[in-house]
Design an enzyme around this catalytic site. Structure first.
Site, PDB file in Angstrom:
ATOM      1  N   LEU A  22     -13.827  21.157  38.129  1.00  0.00           N
ATOM      2  CA  LEU A  22     -13.968  20.309  36.638  1.00  0.00           C
ATOM      3  C   LEU A  22     -14.195  19.167  37.014  1.00  0.00           C
ATOM      4  O   LEU A  22     -13.430  17.994  37.570  1.00  0.00           O
ATOM      5  CB  LEU A  22     -12.045  20.777  35.958  1.00  0.00           C
ATOM      6  CG  LEU A  22     -11.951  22.276  35.880  1.00  0.00           C
ATOM      7  CD1 LEU A  22     -10.883  22.832  35.268  1.00  0.00           C
ATOM      8  CD2 LEU A  22     -13.706  23.080  34.824  1.00  0.00           C
ATOM      9  N   GLU A  29      -4.602  21.110  27.639  1.00  0.00           N
ATOM     10  CA  GLU A  29      -6.150  22.288  27.333  1.00  0.00           C
ATOM     11  C   GLU A  29      -5.574  23.089  28.577  1.00  0.00           C
ATOM     12  O   GLU A  29      -6.080  24.169  27.847  1.00  0.00           O
ATOM     13  CB  GLU A  29      -7.007  21.499  27.507  1.00  0.00           C
ATOM     14  CG  GLU A  29      -8.467  22.540  27.802  1.00  0.00           C
ATOM     15  CD  GLU A  29      -8.784  23.687  27.863  1.00  0.00           C
ATOM     16  OE1 GLU A  29      -9.044  24.745  27.675  1.00  0.00           O
ATOM     17  OE2 GLU A  29      -8.626  23.740  29.694  1.00  0.00           O
TER      18      GLU A  29
END
Length: 213
Positions: A22, A29
């Site tokens: 990522l 989140e």
């Protein structure tokens, strides 16, 4: 009929990954991801469907994702999901050779350890594309996308992308295509207070969105 919900964080340009990781670190989140994919009535559980690369991107100590049925898709039918000496039990983990095979299990509740409440598709790009391509006339198809839209920075060096589902809508998946749900609808469906508006974390601005068809 089994309806699938995609969960994804993507930039404005639909970037979702960089060098097999990522591009951002967003603990809040990730907390949303955990809460929405584990929330199920007592006695039932949710499923999370993912490709082999996504499975391997999860730190070994967190595999399988707890309190969820983990379905991993790999063309290698001999792929070993959990080594024999794994500390975590192998229960609630299933290997499938294709999206169609996984969809068949999801549509047959008798083939799961607990009754399924919701089924989530959590990556990667190939699995997102394959599940989005399932026609609405099939027993299993995607009818909802929980999109964390990363607004800034642009993360222009992403090398993996989420399909542009708005551009790719067609009459095959419904005359009206995709539409964004209101935040109240989002909260009601999720069953908890989803943060509204632009969020900022570690210098990254993003927004929680829900799209339905």
């Amino acid at each position: 009929m089994t309806r699938l919900t995609i969960v994804v964080a993507a930039t404005r340009n639909n970037g979702i990954g960089r060098a097999a990781t990522l591009p951002w670190k967003l603990p809040k989140e990730m907390s949303f991801f955990r809460q929405v994919t584990t929330g199920a009535p007592e006695g039932s559980m949710n499923a999370v469907v993912m490709g082999r690369a996504t499975w391997e991107s999860i730190p070994r100590k967190f595999r399988p994702l707890p309190k969820r049925l983990n379905i991993v898709i790999s063309r290698n039918r001999q792929y070993e999901l959990m080594p024999p000496d794994a500390e975590t039990a192998q229960a609630f983990t299933h290997l499938h050779p294709s999206v169609d095979s996984a969809a068949e299990q999801l549509s047959q509740p008798q083939n799961t350890e607990k009754p399924l409440y919701r089924s989530f598709v959590v990556g990667g790009a190939h699995i997102y594309r394959a599940t989005l391509a399932l026609p609405a006339s099939s027993e299993t198809f995607v009818d909802r996308i929980l999109l964390t839209r990363v607004l800034s920075p642009a993360f222009a060096d992403c090398d993996v992308f989420f399909p542009d589902f708005l551009a790719e809508s067609s009459t095959e998946v419904g005359q009206n295509g995709w539409k964004r749900a209101s935040h109240e609808e989002f909260k009601e469906w999720a069953g908890f207070d989803v943060p509204e508006g632009v969020q900022e974390e570690n210098g990254v601005q993003y927004e929680f969105q829900m799209w339905v068809r």
